[in-house]
Every structure is written in C-alpha cells, then in structure tokens.
Design a protein around this motif. Structure first.
Motif, PDB file in Angstrom:
ATOM      1  N   THR A 100      12.345  23.858  -3.641  1.00 60.57           N
ATOM      2  CA  THR A 100      13.503  23.479  -3.601  1.00 60.57           C
ATOM      3  C   THR A 100      13.294  21.974  -2.730  1.00 60.57           C
ATOM      4  OG1 THR A 100      14.402  25.055  -3.493  1.00 60.57           O
ATOM      5  CG2 THR A 100      16.044  23.758  -2.822  1.00 60.57           C
ATOM      6  N   LEU A 101      14.252  20.685  -3.683  1.00 58.68           N
ATOM      7  CA  LEU A 101      14.089  19.348  -3.468  1.00 58.68           C
ATOM      8  C   LEU A 101      15.021  18.833  -3.445  1.00 58.68           C
ATOM      9  CD1 LEU A 101      12.083  17.134  -2.300  1.00 58.68           C
ATOM     10  CD2 LEU A 101      11.474  16.912  -4.934  1.00 58.68           C
ATOM     11  N   THR A 102      15.304  18.570  -2.022  1.00 57.23           N
ATOM     12  CA  THR A 102      16.716  17.053  -1.870  1.00 57.23           C
ATOM     13  C   THR A 102      16.269  15.863  -1.392  1.00 57.23           C
ATOM     14  OG1 THR A 102      17.768  18.743  -0.981  1.00 57.23           O
ATOM     15  CG2 THR A 102      18.883  16.885  -1.217  1.00 57.23           C
ATOM     16  N   VAL A 103      16.615  14.674  -2.783  1.00 55.23           N
ATOM     17  CA  VAL A 103      16.436  13.137  -2.421  1.00 55.23           C
ATOM     18  C   VAL A 103      17.560  12.909  -2.049  1.00 55.23           C
ATOM     19  CG1 VAL A 103      15.355  11.735  -3.241  1.00 55.23           C
ATOM     20  CG2 VAL A 103      14.485  13.632  -3.596  1.00 55.23           C
ATOM     21  N   GLU A 104      17.484  12.631  -0.616  1.00 56.92           N
ATOM     22  CA  GLU A 104      18.724  12.138   0.027  1.00 56.92           C
ATOM     23  C   GLU A 104      18.850  10.448  -0.406  1.00 56.92           C
ATOM     24  OE1 GLU A 104      19.494  13.368   3.964  1.00 56.92           O
ATOM     25  OE2 GLU A 104      20.013  14.790   3.443  1.00 56.92           O
ATOM     26  N   GLY A 105      18.871  10.432  -1.682  1.00 58.59           N
ATOM     27  CA  GLY A 105      18.978   8.919  -2.043  1.00 58.59           C
ATOM     28  C   GLY A 105      18.132   8.824  -3.663  1.00 58.59           C
ATOM     29  N   ALA A 106      17.902   7.311  -3.781  1.00 63.32           N
ATOM     30  CA  ALA A 106      17.838   7.110  -5.555  1.00 63.32           C
ATOM     31  C   ALA A 106      16.534   7.645  -5.774  1.00 63.32           C
ATOM     32  CB  ALA A 106      17.647   5.616  -6.233  1.00 63.32           C
ATOM     33  N   LEU A 107      15.806   7.593  -7.289  1.00 64.23           N
ATOM     34  CA  LEU A 107      14.376   8.324  -6.795  1.00 64.23           C
ATOM     35  C   LEU A 107      13.711   7.282  -8.373  1.00 64.23           C
ATOM     36  CD1 LEU A 107      12.131   9.985  -6.919  1.00 64.23           C
ATOM     37  CD2 LEU A 107      12.688  11.707  -8.477  1.00 64.23           C
ATOM     38  N   GLN A 108      13.321   6.777  -7.454  1.00 69.34           N
ATOM     39  CA  GLN A 108      12.120   6.099  -8.967  1.00 69.34           C
ATOM     40  C   GLN A 108      10.679   6.087  -8.975  1.00 69.34           C
ATOM     41  OE1 GLN A 108      12.864   1.553  -9.900  1.00 69.34           O
ATOM     42  NE2 GLN A 108      11.014   1.391 -10.223  1.00 69.34           N
ATOM     43  N   SER A 109      10.492   6.985 -10.122  1.00 69.40           N
ATOM     44  CA  SER A 109       9.414   7.059 -10.310  1.00 69.40           C
ATOM     45  C   SER A 109       8.295   6.971 -11.909  1.00 69.40           C
ATOM     46  CB  SER A 109       8.988   8.938  -9.992  1.00 69.40           C
ATOM     47  OG  SER A 109       7.008   9.549  -9.945  1.00 69.40           O
ATOM     48  N   GLU A 125       1.030  -1.130   0.068  1.00 64.43           N
ATOM     49  CA  GLU A 125      -0.334   0.179   0.231  1.00 64.43           C
ATOM     50  C   GLU A 125       0.839   1.319   0.097  1.00 64.43           C
ATOM     51  OE1 GLU A 125      -3.524   1.751   2.863  1.00 64.43           O
ATOM     52  OE2 GLU A 125      -2.980  -0.262   3.019  1.00 64.43           O
ATOM     53  N   ARG A 126       0.487   2.520  -0.488  1.00 64.46           N
ATOM     54  CA  ARG A 126       1.303   3.306  -0.892  1.00 64.46           C
ATOM     55  C   ARG A 126       0.208   4.673  -0.401  1.00 64.46           C
ATOM     56  NH1 ARG A 126       5.504   3.292  -5.215  1.00 64.46           N
ATOM     57  NH2 ARG A 126       5.530   1.591  -6.308  1.00 64.46           N
ATOM     58  N   SER A 127       1.215   5.545   0.680  1.00 65.17           N
ATOM     59  CA  SER A 127       0.535   6.557   1.640  1.00 65.17           C
ATOM     60  C   SER A 127       1.076   7.947  -0.150  1.00 65.17           C
ATOM     61  CB  SER A 127       0.439   6.870   2.576  1.00 65.17           C
ATOM     62  OG  SER A 127       1.877   6.916   2.736  1.00 65.17           O
ATOM     63  N   GLU A 128       0.154   8.918   0.391  1.00 67.95           N
ATOM     64  CA  GLU A 128       0.716  10.486  -0.423  1.00 67.95           C
ATOM     65  C   GLU A 128       1.742  10.529   0.738  1.00 67.95           C
ATOM     66  OE1 GLU A 128      -1.559  13.150  -1.616  1.00 67.95           O
ATOM     67  OE2 GLU A 128      -2.614  11.412  -3.267  1.00 67.95           O
ATOM     68  N   MET A 129       2.472  11.689   0.028  1.00 67.68           N
ATOM     69  CA  MET A 129       2.860  13.172   0.414  1.00 67.68           C
ATOM     70  C   MET A 129       2.710  13.992  -0.066  1.00 67.68           C
ATOM     71  SD  MET A 129       7.548  13.567   0.978  1.00 67.68           S
ATOM     72  CE  MET A 129       8.189  11.571   1.179  1.00 67.68           C
ATOM     73  N   ARG A 130       2.838  15.387   0.870  1.00 67.90           N
ATOM     74  CA  ARG A 130       2.511  16.135   1.094  1.00 67.90           C
ATOM     75  C   ARG A 130       3.348  17.059   1.592  1.00 67.90           C
ATOM     76  NH1 ARG A 130      -1.595  17.824  -2.677  1.00 67.90           N
ATOM     77  NH2 ARG A 130      -2.498  16.186  -3.525  1.00 67.90           N
ATOM     78  N   ILE A 131       4.548  18.179   0.995  1.00 66.59           N
ATOM     79  CA  ILE A 131       5.164  18.987   1.774  1.00 66.59           C
ATOM     80  C   ILE A 131       4.633  20.319   1.811  1.00 66.59           C
ATOM     81  CG2 ILE A 131       7.332  19.962   2.637  1.00 66.59           C
ATOM     82  CD1 ILE A 131       8.742  17.019   2.392  1.00 66.59           C
ATOM     83  N   GLY A 149      10.897   6.160   1.014  1.00 69.51           N
ATOM     84  CA  GLY A 149       9.676   5.160   0.984  1.00 69.51           C
ATOM     85  C   GLY A 149       8.549   4.760  -0.442  1.00 69.51           C
ATOM     86  N   TYR A 150       8.077   4.177   0.171  1.00 71.16           N
ATOM     87  CA  TYR A 150       7.008   3.369  -1.185  1.00 71.16           C
ATOM     88  C   TYR A 150       5.710   4.517  -0.820  1.00 71.16           C
ATOM     89  CZ  TYR A 150       9.620  -0.039  -2.663  1.00 71.16           C
ATOM     90  OH  TYR A 150      10.912  -1.902  -2.713  1.00 71.16           O
ATOM     91  N   TYR A 151       5.612   5.664  -1.987  1.00 72.78           N
ATOM     92  CA  TYR A 151       4.236   6.482  -2.284  1.00 72.78           C
ATOM     93  C   TYR A 151       3.399   5.606  -3.140  1.00 72.78           C
ATOM     94  CZ  TYR A 151       6.799   8.955   1.548  1.00 72.78           C
ATOM     95  OH  TYR A 151       7.491   9.459   2.972  1.00 72.78           O
ATOM     96  N   GLY A 192      16.754   9.582   2.178  1.00 71.31           N
ATOM     97  CA  GLY A 192      15.965   7.942   1.515  1.00 71.31           C
ATOM     98  C   GLY A 192      15.828   7.878   0.315  1.00 71.31           C
ATOM     99  N   ASP A 193      15.893   6.330   0.136  1.00 70.61           N
ATOM    100  CA  ASP A 193      15.527   6.131  -1.255  1.00 70.61           C
ATOM    101  C   ASP A 193      14.104   6.586  -1.779  1.00 70.61           C
ATOM    102  OD1 ASP A 193      18.120   5.707  -1.932  1.00 70.61           O
ATOM    103  OD2 ASP A 193      17.561   3.334  -2.013  1.00 70.61           O
ATOM    104  N   THR A 194      13.747   6.862  -2.213  1.00 71.78           N
ATOM    105  CA  THR A 194      11.899   7.251  -2.832  1.00 71.78           C
ATOM    106  C   THR A 194      11.456   6.434  -4.078  1.00 71.78           C
ATOM    107  OG1 THR A 194      12.826   9.248  -1.743  1.00 71.78           O
ATOM    108  CG2 THR A 194      10.353   8.920  -3.270  1.00 71.78           C
ATOM    109  N   ASP A 195      10.508   5.837  -3.686  1.00 71.80           N
ATOM    110  CA  ASP A 195       9.828   5.010  -5.129  1.00 71.80           C
ATOM    111  C   ASP A 195       8.168   5.996  -4.632  1.00 71.80           C
ATOM    112  OD1 ASP A 195       7.977   3.423  -6.899  1.00 71.80           O
ATOM    113  OD2 ASP A 195       9.383   1.540  -5.806  1.00 71.80           O
ATOM    114  N   CYS A 196       8.198   6.005  -5.983  1.00 70.98           N
ATOM    115  CA  CYS A 196       6.679   6.737  -6.324  1.00 70.98           C
ATOM    116  C   CYS A 196       5.812   6.489  -7.750  1.00 70.98           C
ATOM    117  CB  CYS A 196       6.467   8.360  -5.951  1.00 70.98           C
ATOM    118  SG  CYS A 196       7.478   9.282  -6.224  1.00 70.98           S
TER     119      CYS A 196
END
Length: 238
Positions: free
Chosen positions: A44-53, A2-8, A17-19, A32-36
C-alpha cells in the motif's frame, strides 16, 4: 542532480524529491512531489503530491494525490490518481484504475476496470473488462471486449470494434446494470463494428450494427450492415 534510492520495507514514511529508484514492500507514505526513474510498489502506497517516473509498477494499492506523468505503467490491484494521468508509451490495468481528471497515453490496455472524470485520449485502446469515461474517448484504434458495463459520452476513432468478452450471465436478467453493454451518446469512426451497444447516433464510412444493439440514428458513407437482432431508429447514407 544526483539521485539517491528510496527503499521502504514494512511501515514507513519518506519525503518526496528526486530519486533514482523507489522500492516499497509493505505500507508507505511519501510526502510531496516525487520524481524518480522507476517506482516499484508491493503493498500500500500513498504519494501526497505528484508523481513523475519512467516506469511505474504497482502490486497492491496506490493513491497519488496529484497527477502522474510516466512512460510505462503496470497496475496490478487498485490505483487512484486524483489529477490527470499521462503515460507516454503504455499503461496496463490489471485491476481497477480511477482517475480524478483525464488520461492521455499512447497505448492503453484495460484488463479490469477504468474510471475517469474526464476524457481519454490515446492511439490504441484495448479493453477486456469495463470502463466509465466521463467525457470523450478519442483513439485511433478502439477494441472493446466487454466483461462489465462500459459507458462514455462520445467515442471518436478510426477503427472501432465492440464485442462481448463473455457469454450472457443469468445475473444480468435480474440486474441489468451489470450487463456487459456499451452506452454512448455518439460513436463516430471510419470503420465501426458494434455489438451490444446503445447509442443515440452512430456515424462512419463502413458501419456494422450487430446483435444486441439499440441505435437511434445511423449515418454512413459507404456501407451499412445490420443484424436481424439490431434495432435502428433511422439510417441515412451521407
């Protein structure tokens, strides 16, 4: 899973994580690694890891400490990817994209500037700006309309076309480094049509060396057309 939403909104941090959908409006850091499924960032966004989308849309500035694997990316602003970038369908750069390793994609559109520390491999490359590719540019179709300097070690493709997108600028008289020209060691394709290009070797079936070109050696199979303004050290029909 199950994937949840992230809103900032505003200034915030979150864990990777998984979103399903990631939405950033403001300044955010994802640790951390982000899969969405989709990522939409305004600010301005910084992803401290890998990104898959599947979809990445950026308006502003984004930094990804790892690699990126996406289907479609639209980058408006400044984007930095520290590792390799893979885009399975389309990447559109409206601004500046810097990649710490190479870029692999289906179709790449650059309306600004692209810089990689390794090669670029894709089916279609359309450039209306400039690039610095530290390696091999390999594409089926290469269409370069330069507004800024373009530099790479080697270009290989089926159809390669190089033109200037803008007229000569007075600044280029005093700062040649800003001149909209292509520099490469080797350019090799089936149909090669060049202007304002400096290269050691150009190889092709049908080759046109147009205005503003300085080529060390041309090797062609069928036809060679040379503009009066072009400089060619030697030419050889193979």
């Amino acid at each position: 899973m199950e994937r949840s939403e992230m809103r900032i909104s505003g200034i915030g941090k979150s864990q990777g994580g998984y979103y399903s959908h990631v939405r950033v409006d403001g300044m955010a850091k994802i640790k951390g690694d982000t899969d969405c499924i989709s990522l939409d960032s305004n600010g301005t966004l910084t992803v401290e890891g890998a990104l898959q989308s599947e979809s990445v849309v950026v308006n502003g500035t984004v930094t990804v400490e790892g690699g990126v694997n996406a289907n479609r990316m639209v980058l408006d602003g400044m984007a930095t990817i520290k590792e390799q970038a893979v885009c399975n369908e389309l990447v559109t750069v409206n601004g500046r994209l810097s990649i710490g390793k190479g870029l692999i994609g289906e179709k790449v559109e650059v309306f600004g500037s692209l810089k990689t520390r390794d090669g670029v491999q894709c089916e279609v490359l359309n450039v209306h700006g400039g690039f610095n590719i530290d390696g091999l540019l390999n594409a089926g179709s290469v269409d370069i309309r330069m507004s800024f300097p373009c530099k790479t070690q080697e270009i290989g493709g089926e159809t390669i076309t190089v033109r200037r997108f803008k007229k000569f600028n007075v600044i280029e008289q005093f700062v040649p480094a800003l001149s909209a020209r292509l520099q490469a060691n080797i350019i090799e394709g089936d149909e090669v049509d060049l202007e304002y290009t400096e290269a050691d070797i150009v190889r092709g079936n049908n080759v046109r060396i147009g205005k503003g070109c300085k080529i060390g050696r041309v090797e062609y199979k069928n036809q060679l057309h040379r503009d009066d303004d072009a400089a060619i050290g030697a030419s050889h029909q193979i």
